[in-house]
Write a protein that holds these residues in place. Structure first.
Motif, PDB file in Angstrom:
ATOM      1  N   ASP A   1       0.833  -1.200   0.000  1.00 28.37           N
ATOM      2  CA  ASP A   1       0.000   0.000   0.000  1.00 28.37           C
ATOM      3  C   ASP A   1       0.868   1.252   0.000  1.00 28.37           C
ATOM      4  O   ASP A   1       0.604   2.217  -0.734  1.00 28.37           O
ATOM      5  CB  ASP A   1      -0.933   0.012   1.207  1.00 28.37           C
ATOM      6  N   GLU A   2       1.910   1.237   0.819  1.00 31.87           N
ATOM      7  CA  GLU A   2       2.809   2.389   0.895  1.00 31.87           C
ATOM      8  C   GLU A   2       3.652   2.523  -0.370  1.00 31.87           C
ATOM      9  O   GLU A   2       3.906   3.633  -0.847  1.00 31.87           O
ATOM     10  CB  GLU A   2       3.710   2.257   2.126  1.00 31.87           C
ATOM     11  N   LEU A   3       4.100   1.394  -0.918  1.00 32.10           N
ATOM     12  CA  LEU A   3       4.885   1.441  -2.153  1.00 32.10           C
ATOM     13  C   LEU A   3       4.064   1.975  -3.320  1.00 32.10           C
ATOM     14  O   LEU A   3       4.565   2.741  -4.147  1.00 32.10           O
ATOM     15  CB  LEU A   3       5.436   0.054  -2.477  1.00 32.10           C
ATOM     16  N   LEU A   4       2.802   1.580  -3.395  1.00 31.90           N
ATOM     17  CA  LEU A   4       1.944   2.057  -4.478  1.00 31.90           C
ATOM     18  C   LEU A   4       1.717   3.562  -4.377  1.00 31.90           C
ATOM     19  O   LEU A   4       1.721   4.270  -5.394  1.00 31.90           O
ATOM     20  CB  LEU A   4       0.612   1.303  -4.451  1.00 31.90           C
ATOM     21  N   LYS A   5       1.541   4.062  -3.157  1.00 32.22           N
ATOM     22  CA  LYS A   5       1.393   5.506  -2.960  1.00 32.22           C
ATOM     23  C   LYS A   5       2.659   6.236  -3.384  1.00 32.22           C
ATOM     24  O   LYS A   5       2.603   7.263  -4.076  1.00 32.22           O
ATOM     25  CB  LYS A   5       1.080   5.809  -1.496  1.00 32.22           C
ATOM     26  N   LEU A   6       3.801   5.703  -2.947  1.00 34.81           N
ATOM     27  CA  LEU A   6       5.080   6.314  -3.295  1.00 34.81           C
ATOM     28  C   LEU A   6       5.285   6.320  -4.804  1.00 34.81           C
ATOM     29  O   LEU A   6       5.674   7.342  -5.388  1.00 34.81           O
ATOM     30  CB  LEU A   6       6.210   5.546  -2.603  1.00 34.81           C
ATOM     31  N   ALA A   7       5.033   5.185  -5.441  1.00 36.23           N
ATOM     32  CA  ALA A   7       5.231   5.073  -6.884  1.00 36.23           C
ATOM     33  C   ALA A   7       4.374   6.082  -7.634  1.00 36.23           C
ATOM     34  O   ALA A   7       4.840   6.747  -8.572  1.00 36.23           O
ATOM     35  CB  ALA A   7       4.915   3.654  -7.344  1.00 36.23           C
ATOM     36  N   GLU A   8       3.135   6.226  -7.213  1.00 41.90           N
ATOM     37  CA  GLU A   8       2.231   7.173  -7.870  1.00 41.90           C
ATOM     38  C   GLU A   8       2.744   8.603  -7.726  1.00 41.90           C
ATOM     39  O   GLU A   8       2.680   9.400  -8.670  1.00 41.90           O
ATOM     40  CB  GLU A   8       0.835   7.059  -7.275  1.00 41.90           C
ATOM     41  N   GLN A   9       3.288   8.917  -6.571  1.00 39.64           N
ATOM     42  CA  GLN A   9       3.779  10.273  -6.308  1.00 39.64           C
ATOM     43  C   GLN A   9       4.946  10.655  -7.212  1.00 39.64           C
ATOM     44  O   GLN A   9       5.060  11.818  -7.619  1.00 39.64           O
ATOM     45  CB  GLN A   9       4.202  10.401  -4.839  1.00 39.64           C
ATOM     46  N   VAL A  10       5.804   9.692  -7.517  1.00 45.32           N
ATOM     47  CA  VAL A  10       7.012  10.026  -8.286  1.00 45.32           C
ATOM     48  C   VAL A  10       6.905   9.651  -9.763  1.00 45.32           C
ATOM     49  O   VAL A  10       7.799   9.978 -10.546  1.00 45.32           O
ATOM     50  CB  VAL A  10       8.264   9.375  -7.660  1.00 45.32           C
ATOM     51  N   GLY A  11       5.835   8.957 -10.154  1.00 43.69           N
ATOM     52  CA  GLY A  11       5.634   8.683 -11.570  1.00 43.69           C
ATOM     53  C   GLY A  11       5.941   7.275 -12.027  1.00 43.69           C
ATOM     54  O   GLY A  11       6.403   7.070 -13.156  1.00 43.69           O
ATOM     55  N   PHE A  12       5.676   6.281 -11.171  1.00 47.93           N
ATOM     56  CA  PHE A  12       5.762   4.882 -11.567  1.00 47.93           C
ATOM     57  C   PHE A  12       4.394   4.234 -11.414  1.00 47.93           C
ATOM     58  O   PHE A  12       3.596   4.624 -10.565  1.00 47.93           O
ATOM     59  CB  PHE A  12       6.747   4.102 -10.677  1.00 47.93           C
TER      60      PHE A  12
END
Length: 199
Positions: free
Chosen positions: A168-179
């Motif tokens: 859940d945290e990785l998906l949020k992070l990825a979305e924030q930076v463009g992955f």
């Protein structure tokens, strides 16, 4: 085995299952940055099987030389000398890469370093470039096995900044930076291979 060749049994066990997945991802010629090359066993195995790519090993300052025994012995022309890379630094030793790979690093790094790794790669990868991240992960705050739960507890007792990262945290992070997450593969020993694509 030469005395200067460090050895990881985990790398020996997982290198072929990982290769079977990443060969379907790293299909185009280009340079792949490995973050956290460790002993170099992965670098040699993957570069040998994927001659169309240039493999760029790297590791944290003071550890980048740990892979030299395997790399030197392999004499593979498509492995570059290892780089010192502090993912949290504003300055990386590479300006652009065509893809990235990292194994068993996210649970050793502090969360701030995981964030910096994703953000640093996003700045250096073009649209469609892949980032393959291997290791144990939890989902919705729940571990996928008792052994992962025990491993997570061991990590956190060893150092408070370490621990298995949650999707859940990785998906949020990825979305924030463009992955975006392209695929999530089940791997041996309760690990996963996550394939991210730069948007």
């Amino acid at each position: 085995m030469a005395p200067d060749k460090l050895f990881s049994q985990a790398c020996e066990n997982n290198k072929q299952p990982i290769l079977e997945r990443i060969r379907d991802t790293f299909t185009s010629p280009g340079t792949i940055l490995e973050i956290g090359s460790g002993t170099g066993q992965h670098a040699v195995h993957f570069a040998s099987a994927l001659p169309h790519i240039i493999w760029q090993p790297s590791d944290r300052p003071g550890a980048s030389g740990h892979c030299l025994g395997w790399i030197s012995e392999s004499a593979l022309a498509n492995i570059r000398p290892p780089l010192e890379l502090d993912v949290a630094s504003a300055s990386w030793p590479v300006d652009s890469v065509d893809g990235a790979f990292s194994a068993n690093t996210a649970h050793i790094m502090a969360w701030e370093e995981v964030q910096a790794m994703f953000a640093g790669l996003a700045k250096r990868m073009s649209s469609g470039a892949p980032f393959c991240l291997y290791g144990p992960f939890s989902y919705g705050g729940k571990h996928t096995s008792d052994s992962n739960r025990q491993f997570d507890r061991h990590l956190r007792l060893q150092a408070s900044h370490m621990g298995i990262r949650d999707m859940d945290e990785l998906l949020k992070l990825a979305e924030q930076v463009g992955f975006r997450l392209e695929s999530d593969h089940e791997m041996p020993a309760n690990n996963r291979l996550l394939v991210w694509r730069k948007l």
